[in-house]
Design an enzyme around this catalytic site. Sequence first.
Site, PDB file in Angstrom:
ATOM      1  N   ASP A  30       0.829  -1.213   0.000  1.00  0.00           N
ATOM      2  CA  ASP A  30       0.000   0.000   0.000  1.00  0.00           C
ATOM      3  C   ASP A  30       0.862   1.261   0.000  1.00  0.00           C
ATOM      4  O   ASP A  30       2.033   1.239   0.383  1.00  0.00           O
ATOM      5  CB  ASP A  30      -0.913  -0.034   1.242  1.00  0.00           C
ATOM      6  CG  ASP A  30      -2.079   0.937   1.109  1.00  0.00           C
ATOM      7  OD1 ASP A  30      -2.399   1.358  -0.018  1.00  0.00           O
ATOM      8  OD2 ASP A  30      -2.670   1.284   2.150  1.00  0.00           O
ATOM      9  N   HIS A  47       2.591   3.648  -8.779  1.00  0.00           N
ATOM     10  CA  HIS A  47       2.358   2.248  -9.175  1.00  0.00           C
ATOM     11  C   HIS A  47       3.546   1.742  -9.995  1.00  0.00           C
ATOM     12  O   HIS A  47       3.984   0.604  -9.844  1.00  0.00           O
ATOM     13  CB  HIS A  47       1.074   2.129  -9.996  1.00  0.00           C
ATOM     14  CG  HIS A  47      -0.170   2.478  -9.228  1.00  0.00           C
ATOM     15  ND1 HIS A  47      -0.381   2.047  -7.939  1.00  0.00           N
ATOM     16  CD2 HIS A  47      -1.271   3.206  -9.570  1.00  0.00           C
ATOM     17  CE1 HIS A  47      -1.557   2.506  -7.516  1.00  0.00           C
ATOM     18  NE2 HIS A  47      -2.110   3.217  -8.479  1.00  0.00           N
ATOM     19  N   LEU A 142      10.196 -20.735  -5.074  1.00  0.00           N
ATOM     20  CA  LEU A 142       9.170 -19.940  -4.389  1.00  0.00           C
ATOM     21  C   LEU A 142       7.812 -20.027  -5.094  1.00  0.00           C
ATOM     22  O   LEU A 142       7.732 -19.928  -6.313  1.00  0.00           O
ATOM     23  CB  LEU A 142       9.633 -18.471  -4.401  1.00  0.00           C
ATOM     24  CG  LEU A 142       8.717 -17.458  -3.715  1.00  0.00           C
ATOM     25  CD1 LEU A 142       8.888 -17.526  -2.206  1.00  0.00           C
ATOM     26  CD2 LEU A 142       9.014 -16.040  -4.211  1.00  0.00           C
ATOM     27  N   ARG A 205      -5.179  -1.984   8.978  1.00  0.00           N
ATOM     28  CA  ARG A 205      -6.368  -2.761   8.610  1.00  0.00           C
ATOM     29  C   ARG A 205      -5.982  -3.827   7.593  1.00  0.00           C
ATOM     30  O   ARG A 205      -4.912  -3.772   6.992  1.00  0.00           O
ATOM     31  CB  ARG A 205      -7.473  -1.854   8.057  1.00  0.00           C
ATOM     32  CG  ARG A 205      -7.044  -0.930   6.934  1.00  0.00           C
ATOM     33  CD  ARG A 205      -8.244  -0.123   6.411  1.00  0.00           C
ATOM     34  NE  ARG A 205      -7.816   0.841   5.423  1.00  0.00           N
ATOM     35  CZ  ARG A 205      -7.668   2.156   5.645  1.00  0.00           C
ATOM     36  NH1 ARG A 205      -7.918   2.656   6.846  1.00  0.00           N
ATOM     37  NH2 ARG A 205      -7.274   2.966   4.686  1.00  0.00           N
TER      38      ARG A 205
HETATM   39  C1  IPE Z   1      -5.374  -2.680  -0.296  1.00  0.00           C
HETATM   40  O1  IPE Z   1      -5.048  -1.352  -0.399  1.00  0.00           O
HETATM   41  C2  IPE Z   1      -5.362  -3.318  -1.663  1.00  0.00           C
HETATM   42  C3  IPE Z   1      -4.053  -3.477  -2.264  1.00  0.00           C
HETATM   43  C4  IPE Z   1      -2.903  -3.167  -1.721  1.00  0.00           C
HETATM   44  C5  IPE Z   1      -4.039  -4.065  -3.579  1.00  0.00           C
HETATM   45  P1  IPE Z   1      -6.176  -0.215  -0.493  1.00  0.00           P
HETATM   46  O2  IPE Z   1      -5.476   1.065  -0.689  1.00  0.00           O
HETATM   47  O3  IPE Z   1      -7.174  -0.596  -1.526  1.00  0.00           O
HETATM   48  O4  IPE Z   1      -6.851  -0.321   0.924  1.00  0.00           O
HETATM   49  P2  IPE Z   1      -7.788   0.721   1.685  1.00  0.00           P
HETATM   50  O5  IPE Z   1      -8.836   1.195   0.701  1.00  0.00           O
HETATM   51  O6  IPE Z   1      -6.915   1.849   2.143  1.00  0.00           O
HETATM   52  O7  IPE Z   1      -8.345  -0.046   2.838  1.00  0.00           O
HETATM   53  C1  IPE Z   2      -1.519   0.337  -3.376  1.00  0.00           C
HETATM   54  O1  IPE Z   2      -1.299   1.722  -3.348  1.00  0.00           O
HETATM   55  C2  IPE Z   2      -1.712  -0.191  -4.771  1.00  0.00           C
HETATM   56  C3  IPE Z   2      -3.101  -0.585  -5.080  1.00  0.00           C
HETATM   57  C4  IPE Z   2      -4.089  -0.583  -4.255  1.00  0.00           C
HETATM   58  C5  IPE Z   2      -3.354  -1.018  -6.442  1.00  0.00           C
HETATM   59  P1  IPE Z   2      -2.492   2.753  -3.344  1.00  0.00           P
HETATM   60  O2  IPE Z   2      -2.845   3.072  -4.757  1.00  0.00           O
HETATM   61  O3  IPE Z   2      -3.623   2.266  -2.519  1.00  0.00           O
HETATM   62  O4  IPE Z   2      -1.819   4.014  -2.673  1.00  0.00           O
HETATM   63  P2  IPE Z   2      -2.460   4.952  -1.566  1.00  0.00           P
HETATM   64  O5  IPE Z   2      -2.898   4.091  -0.444  1.00  0.00           O
HETATM   65  O6  IPE Z   2      -3.590   5.660  -2.223  1.00  0.00           O
HETATM   66  O7  IPE Z   2      -1.339   5.863  -1.178  1.00  0.00           O
HETATM   67 MG    MG Z   3      -4.064   2.413  -0.552  1.00  0.00          MG
END
Ligand code: IPE
Ligand code: IPE
Ligand code: MG
Length: 253
Positions: A30, A47, A142, A205
């Site tokens: 995340d 990303h 792996l 979470r």
């Molecule tokens: C969880 O991250 C999903 C992935 C890392 C692919 P999110 O960014 O979607 O989670 P929330 O919305 O903060 O809970």
């Molecule tokens: C995780 O990073 C990648 C995916 C959920 C695809 P986020 O895109 O959720 O990045 P934040 O949480 O908004 O910073």
């Molecule tokens: Mg996120």
Amino acid sequence: MPADATADLPAGLAELPLERWPRHIAIIMDGNGRWAERQGLQRVAGHDRGGRVVRAITRECARLRPIQQLTLYCLSSENWKRPAAELEFLMELLHQYLVSERPIMMEDHVRVRMIGRREGIPPHVLSELDQTEQLSSTNDGLLLNLAINYGGRGELTDAARALARDAAAGRIDPAEIDEQAIAERLYTAGEADPDLLIRTAGEMRVSNFLLWQISYAEIWVTDRAWPDFDESTLHSAIRDYAGRQRRFGGLDS
Ligand code: IPE
Ligand code: IPE
Ligand code: MG
């Protein structure tokens, strides 16, 4: 463990007894968007950078032989709520990743499995996923689970449907349904549960990730965003895990 697996490990990891290592690591990757915004960049730049970290961490886990399995949360079933342009970018990134990483995964003996629902994933991405799964299916290194369009509740719902179908067809007696019967119908059927669950970017979470499988996983959260995660952060998480006392509901031995 072969010598090359520990040759350049920092102190505290090289001497770790085999039984103190996590066998299965699951990661909620995340913070890509926040990382990019902090640099004054578009979210998608996060990303892109995150994709490079996936490469590095997969290679490191493949090199560290006590680690047998890595599960990466790439796209949740709830992430479809995001803007179309971001989702398109993520799908193209995934496509590119699958094409460019295939030779490296083969070289590293990585076996790839997709976990999640196929609906909604573009056909050209599914085709690369299928090819990678098939080509790597006999690799003995792996096991890399890529959680794509994955949701823990959806997975449990799919398992409930499969059980109901089997019961209606007389293949299973409802009175015989036990935890194993459920586990066998999850996307991760036959796999070990994660020992260590890592989440980057500080959120406390689980965001619908592996709800069944993480019941006794050790949780490790870092404030670092995924694009800043590196091998040494992974080593810190492993060292921390190695010092934990897992009780599984029992008492300290
Ligand atoms: C969880 O991250 C999903 C992935 C890392 C692919 P999110 O960014 O979607 O989670 P929330 O919305 O903060 O809970
Ligand atoms: C995780 O990073 C990648 C995916 C959920 C695809 P986020 O895109 O959720 O990045 P934040 O949480 O908004 O910073
Ligand atoms: Mg996120």
